[in-house]
Design an enzyme around this catalytic site. Structure first.
Site, PDB file in Angstrom:
ATOM      1  N   ASN A   1     -17.279  77.231  70.659  1.00  0.00           N
ATOM      2  CA  ASN A   1     -16.424  78.416  70.387  1.00  0.00           C
ATOM      3  C   ASN A   1     -14.916  78.545  71.172  1.00  0.00           C
ATOM      4  O   ASN A   1     -14.733  78.425  72.200  1.00  0.00           O
ATOM      5  CB  ASN A   1     -16.981  80.341  71.621  1.00  0.00           C
ATOM      6  CG  ASN A   1     -16.271  81.545  71.235  1.00  0.00           C
ATOM      7  OD1 ASN A   1     -16.055  81.440  70.913  1.00  0.00           O
ATOM      8  ND2 ASN A   1     -17.165  82.017  71.515  1.00  0.00           N
TER       9      ASN A   1
ATOM     10  N   LYS B   1     -15.689  76.660  74.777  1.00  0.00           N
ATOM     11  CA  LYS B   1     -16.921  77.163  75.055  1.00  0.00           C
ATOM     12  C   LYS B   1     -17.471  76.222  74.503  1.00  0.00           C
ATOM     13  O   LYS B   1     -17.436  75.769  73.388  1.00  0.00           O
ATOM     14  CB  LYS B   1     -17.089  78.409  74.812  1.00  0.00           C
ATOM     15  CG  LYS B   1     -17.346  79.497  75.970  1.00  0.00           C
ATOM     16  CD  LYS B   1     -17.840  80.337  76.616  1.00  0.00           C
ATOM     17  CE  LYS B   1     -19.059  81.588  75.745  1.00  0.00           C
ATOM     18  NZ  LYS B   1     -19.353  82.884  75.585  1.00  0.00           N
TER      19      LYS B   1
ATOM     20  N   ARG C   1     -17.616  78.390  65.747  1.00  0.00           N
ATOM     21  CA  ARG C   1     -18.139  79.650  65.906  1.00  0.00           C
ATOM     22  C   ARG C   1     -16.362  79.998  65.652  1.00  0.00           C
ATOM     23  O   ARG C   1     -15.584  79.625  66.112  1.00  0.00           O
ATOM     24  CB  ARG C   1     -18.570  80.935  67.182  1.00  0.00           C
ATOM     25  CG  ARG C   1     -17.838  82.118  66.897  1.00  0.00           C
ATOM     26  CD  ARG C   1     -18.268  82.978  67.967  1.00  0.00           C
ATOM     27  NE  ARG C   1     -18.810  84.034  68.007  1.00  0.00           N
ATOM     28  CZ  ARG C   1     -18.698  85.031  68.478  1.00  0.00           C
ATOM     29  NH1 ARG C   1     -18.828  85.068  70.061  1.00  0.00           N
ATOM     30  NH2 ARG C   1     -19.251  86.502  67.824  1.00  0.00           N
TER      31      ARG C   1
ATOM     32  N   HIS D   1     -19.896  89.932  64.215  1.00  0.00           N
ATOM     33  CA  HIS D   1     -22.088  89.261  65.356  1.00  0.00           C
ATOM     34  C   HIS D   1     -23.096  89.228  64.180  1.00  0.00           C
ATOM     35  O   HIS D   1     -23.989  89.600  64.358  1.00  0.00           O
ATOM     36  CB  HIS D   1     -22.129  91.245  65.898  1.00  0.00           C
ATOM     37  CG  HIS D   1     -21.298  91.830  67.352  1.00  0.00           C
ATOM     38  ND1 HIS D   1     -21.968  93.029  67.667  1.00  0.00           N
ATOM     39  CD2 HIS D   1     -20.988  90.531  68.326  1.00  0.00           C
ATOM     40  CE1 HIS D   1     -20.943  93.111  68.928  1.00  0.00           C
ATOM     41  NE2 HIS D   1     -20.938  91.448  68.836  1.00  0.00           N
TER      42      HIS D   1
ATOM     43  N   GLY E   1     -24.261  94.509  72.996  1.00  0.00           N
ATOM     44  CA  GLY E   1     -23.468  93.545  74.510  1.00  0.00           C
ATOM     45  C   GLY E   1     -22.038  94.008  74.762  1.00  0.00           C
ATOM     46  O   GLY E   1     -22.175  95.708  74.987  1.00  0.00           O
ATOM     47  N   ASN E   2     -21.196  93.785  75.552  1.00  0.00           N
ATOM     48  CA  ASN E   2     -19.862  94.524  75.811  1.00  0.00           C
ATOM     49  C   ASN E   2     -19.582  94.659  75.123  1.00  0.00           C
ATOM     50  O   ASN E   2     -18.382  95.017  74.993  1.00  0.00           O
ATOM     51  CB  ASN E   2     -18.939  92.950  76.820  1.00  0.00           C
ATOM     52  CG  ASN E   2     -18.381  93.739  77.414  1.00  0.00           C
ATOM     53  OD1 ASN E   2     -18.171  94.715  78.042  1.00  0.00           O
ATOM     54  ND2 ASN E   2     -16.958  93.577  77.846  1.00  0.00           N
ATOM     55  N   GLY E   3     -19.838  93.587  74.003  1.00  0.00           N
ATOM     56  CA  GLY E   3     -19.302  94.156  71.971  1.00  0.00           C
ATOM     57  C   GLY E   3     -21.054  94.382  71.800  1.00  0.00           C
ATOM     58  O   GLY E   3     -21.685  94.468  72.167  1.00  0.00           O
TER      59      GLY E   3
ATOM     60  N   ARG F   1     -14.260  99.394  74.582  1.00  0.00           N
ATOM     61  CA  ARG F   1     -14.112  99.714  73.563  1.00  0.00           C
ATOM     62  C   ARG F   1     -14.183 101.220  73.123  1.00  0.00           C
ATOM     63  O   ARG F   1     -15.039 101.519  73.202  1.00  0.00           O
ATOM     64  CB  ARG F   1     -14.063  98.949  72.193  1.00  0.00           C
ATOM     65  CG  ARG F   1     -13.600  97.819  72.579  1.00  0.00           C
ATOM     66  CD  ARG F   1     -13.542  96.949  70.688  1.00  0.00           C
ATOM     67  NE  ARG F   1     -13.528  94.817  70.778  1.00  0.00           N
ATOM     68  CZ  ARG F   1     -14.283  94.305  70.739  1.00  0.00           C
ATOM     69  NH1 ARG F   1     -15.847  94.669  70.444  1.00  0.00           N
ATOM     70  NH2 ARG F   1     -14.598  93.291  71.315  1.00  0.00           N
TER      71      ARG F   1
ATOM     72  N   ASP G   1     -19.078  97.482  82.861  1.00  0.00           N
ATOM     73  CA  ASP G   1     -21.130  97.208  83.189  1.00  0.00           C
ATOM     74  C   ASP G   1     -20.988  97.859  83.482  1.00  0.00           C
ATOM     75  O   ASP G   1     -22.036  98.941  83.752  1.00  0.00           O
ATOM     76  CB  ASP G   1     -20.383  96.403  84.690  1.00  0.00           C
ATOM     77  CG  ASP G   1     -21.946  95.527  84.753  1.00  0.00           C
ATOM     78  OD1 ASP G   1     -21.658  94.161  84.564  1.00  0.00           O
ATOM     79  OD2 ASP G   1     -23.161  96.034  84.564  1.00  0.00           O
TER      80      ASP G   1
ATOM     81  N   GLY H   1     -27.089  91.880  75.328  1.00  0.00           N
ATOM     82  CA  GLY H   1     -26.682  92.292  77.369  1.00  0.00           C
ATOM     83  C   GLY H   1     -27.770  92.902  77.354  1.00  0.00           C
ATOM     84  O   GLY H   1     -28.574  93.820  78.358  1.00  0.00           O
ATOM     85  N   ILE H   2     -27.064  94.191  76.762  1.00  0.00           N
ATOM     86  CA  ILE H   2     -27.856  95.591  77.208  1.00  0.00           C
ATOM     87  C   ILE H   2     -29.173  95.776  76.894  1.00  0.00           C
ATOM     88  O   ILE H   2     -29.892  96.576  77.344  1.00  0.00           O
ATOM     89  CB  ILE H   2     -26.421  96.305  76.915  1.00  0.00           C
ATOM     90  CG1 ILE H   2     -25.738  96.507  77.961  1.00  0.00           C
ATOM     91  CG2 ILE H   2     -27.309  98.856  76.266  1.00  0.00           C
ATOM     92  CD1 ILE H   2     -24.536  97.138  77.203  1.00  0.00           C
TER      93      ILE H   2
ATOM     94  N   GLU I   1     -26.826  83.248  70.028  1.00  0.00           N
ATOM     95  CA  GLU I   1     -25.810  82.995  69.221  1.00  0.00           C
ATOM     96  C   GLU I   1     -25.639  81.545  69.033  1.00  0.00           C
ATOM     97  O   GLU I   1     -25.967  80.891  67.544  1.00  0.00           O
ATOM     98  CB  GLU I   1     -24.675  83.543  69.216  1.00  0.00           C
ATOM     99  CG  GLU I   1     -24.651  85.130  68.931  1.00  0.00           C
ATOM    100  CD  GLU I   1     -23.432  85.434  69.347  1.00  0.00           C
ATOM    101  OE1 GLU I   1     -22.859  86.142  70.421  1.00  0.00           O
ATOM    102  OE2 GLU I   1     -22.422  86.108  68.150  1.00  0.00           O
TER     103      GLU I   1
HETATM  104  P1  AMP Z   1     -23.454  90.448  76.538  1.00  0.00           P
HETATM  105  O1  AMP Z   1     -21.909  90.818  75.940  1.00  0.00           O
HETATM  106  O2  AMP Z   1     -24.641  90.252  75.722  1.00  0.00           O
HETATM  107  O3  AMP Z   1     -23.504  89.705  77.675  1.00  0.00           O
HETATM  108  O4  AMP Z   1     -23.636  92.151  76.930  1.00  0.00           O
HETATM  109  C1  AMP Z   1     -23.232  92.146  78.334  1.00  0.00           C
HETATM  110  C2  AMP Z   1     -23.721  93.846  78.845  1.00  0.00           C
HETATM  111  O5  AMP Z   1     -25.152  93.619  79.328  1.00  0.00           O
HETATM  112  C3  AMP Z   1     -22.896  94.322  79.959  1.00  0.00           C
HETATM  113  O6  AMP Z   1     -22.277  96.007  80.278  1.00  0.00           O
HETATM  114  C4  AMP Z   1     -23.936  94.205  81.141  1.00  0.00           C
HETATM  115  O7  AMP Z   1     -24.075  95.083  82.162  1.00  0.00           O
HETATM  116  C5  AMP Z   1     -25.794  94.728  80.854  1.00  0.00           C
HETATM  117  N1  AMP Z   1     -26.611  93.689  81.092  1.00  0.00           N
HETATM  118  C6  AMP Z   1     -26.700  92.162  81.695  1.00  0.00           C
HETATM  119  N2  AMP Z   1     -27.785  92.445  82.194  1.00  0.00           N
HETATM  120  C7  AMP Z   1     -28.541  94.185  82.367  1.00  0.00           C
HETATM  121  C8  AMP Z   1     -29.524  93.914  83.093  1.00  0.00           C
HETATM  122  N3  AMP Z   1     -30.501  92.983  83.389  1.00  0.00           N
HETATM  123  N4  AMP Z   1     -29.335  95.563  83.109  1.00  0.00           N
HETATM  124  C9  AMP Z   1     -28.356  96.557  82.579  1.00  0.00           C
HETATM  125  N5  AMP Z   1     -27.299  95.617  82.019  1.00  0.00           N
HETATM  126  C10 AMP Z   1     -27.780  94.812  82.097  1.00  0.00           C
END
Ligand code: AMP
Length: 386
Positions: free
Chosen positions: A7, A14, A78, A167, A197-199, A228, A268, A316-317, A370
């Site tokens: 990536n 990465k 990627r 995505h 996730g963050n996105g 965003r 976060d 993540g979320i 991914e």
């Molecule tokens: P990603 O971009 O897929 O890595 O997701 C990042 C997001 O996932 C961030 O907002 C993190 O706060 C959230 N996240 C990761 N682990 C947890 C958790 N155990 N509980 C709540 N949110 C999480």
């Protein structure tokens, strides 16, 4: 087959070495500050590789340090934007590299960096098969009524302004795993995938194919994300422009200062949930806006797919925040969706059902991966080309 998954960003690279059949990561790492230094080490030298080729030398050295002698079968890249041309992963040659480069205007931060990564590999290992896996490709099945913006046709024909979606690698991988969990052939899977996730983006899946997705011309459209804004009235940008904001100011505000960060002061999700539980009103409002926006999309996509057979959370979320999943599900009671509090609260890395037996449709948590999806696609393209 061992696949090196790359990536490549403008100043970072990465990588992961994946054993495709085992689905395992043999080693991984991140080279940063590319182009900011001159190799590091000696007197007065600044840390950081000079360019992507030097970064790749560091990757090669790290892989050999970790794993000794090994034979890589292919490299999978990627690539963010595949435009209208690429609907599938492809074996890279010079013409493909140039085609990716021609898409630079559509993804000015990402595609040029992806091309630097491809060229660095070509220079170092000229005979290594390389495959490009596009973030947009899975969404090439969107029908025209879903990808058109209602603006003069000239914007599409002259500038390529349409909805592309992103995505895709994750949405496709999670679609396959969700269908498998429900014991359905993927061609019979109709559902909604929420990659949070963050996105963040949500995709409507009909017959295993993407028929709508919340990100559009860029990854800014759609859901409220970490930093965003997602959807807003485009006239706001005109208003700000007239008030003296430059395009760069607006870009930074919408992509880096908005979303959870703009609403709650923190991008976060964990921190926002904790703050909300501790009584912080801004955090509670941010969660309400974010979950409400997502629930609206899920309702719309339930209609788009002609009745979803499942709702799937990932990233993540989506994989980790039972609180956020609960907030979204509470807004979906009209669809007959009901989470099982115990199943929703469990921690697991396995795909699983988190709804009650009475829920109108099952709600799933399916971890995304991914890099594994890129490694699998790379191995498949190389095998069929061989
Ligand atoms: P990603 O971009 O897929 O890595 O997701 C990042 C997001 O996932 C961030 O907002 C993190 O706060 C959230 N996240 C990761 N682990 C947890 C958790 N155990 N509980 C709540 N949110 C999480």
């Amino acid at each position: 087959m061992l696949v090196l998954v790359i990536n490549s960003g403008s100043s970072s690279l990465k990588y992961q070495v994946r054993d495709v059949a085992a689905g395992s990561v043999l080693t991984e790492g991140l080279i940063e500050k590319i182009g900011m230094g001159n190799g590091g080490g000696g007197d007065g030298e600044i840390e950081g590789p000079r360019d992507h080729s030097e970064a790749l030398e560091q990757v090669d050295a790290a892989i050999h340090r970790e794993l000794g002698e090994l034979e890589l079968g292919a490299v999978g890249h990627r690539v963010v934007h595949g435009g209208e041309r690429f609907a599938e992963p492809v074996l890279i040659d010079n013409e493909i590299t140039r085609a990716i480069e021609r898409l630079n205007p559509l993804a000015p931060l990402h595609n040029p960096a992806n091309v630097l990564g491809i060229r660095a590999i070509t220079r170092k290992w000229p005979d290594m098969p390389q495959v490009a896996v596009f973030d947009t490709a899975f969404h090439r099945t969107l029908p025209e009524h879903a990808w058109r913006y209602a603006v003069p046709d000239e914007l599409y024909t002259n500038h390529g302004i349409r909805r592309y979606g992103f995505h895709g690698t994750s949405h496709e991988y999670v679609t396959r795993r969700a269908a498998a969990l429900l014991d359905l052939p993927v061609e019979e899977f109709d559902g909604v995938i929420a990659h949070l996730g963050n996105g963040a983006s949500v995709t409507a899946i009909q017959g295993g194919c993407s028929v709508d997705t919340s990100m559009g011309f860029t990854p800014l459209e759609g859901l409220v994300m970490g930093t965003r804004s997602g959807d807003l009235d485009p006239s706001i940008l005109v208003f700000l422009g007239r008030a003296g904001w430059t395009p760069e100011d607006i870009d930074t505000m919408l992509n880096r200062e908005s979303g959870l960060k703009g609403l709650a002061g923190n991008n976060d999700m964990r921190s926002v949930v904790e703050a909300s539980e501790a009584g912080d009103a801004r955090a509670a409002m941010a969660l309400a806006v974010t979950s409400y926006r997502l629930a609206k999309y899920i309702g719309g996509y339930h209609v788009a797919v002609g009745g979803a057979k499942a709702l799937v959370f990932t990233a993540g979320i989506g994989e980790n925040s039972h609180q956020f999943r609960g907030l979204v599900a509470d807004r979906l009671a009209a669809l007959g969706i009901e989470l099982d509090a115990v199943l929703n609260g469990e921690r697991s890395k396995e795909p699983r059902v988190i709804s009650t037996a009475q829920s109108a449709i099952p709600v799933l948590v399916v971890p995304t991966d991914e890099e594994q999806a890129i490694a699998e696609a790379t191995a498949a393209v190389v095998s069929s080309a061989g």
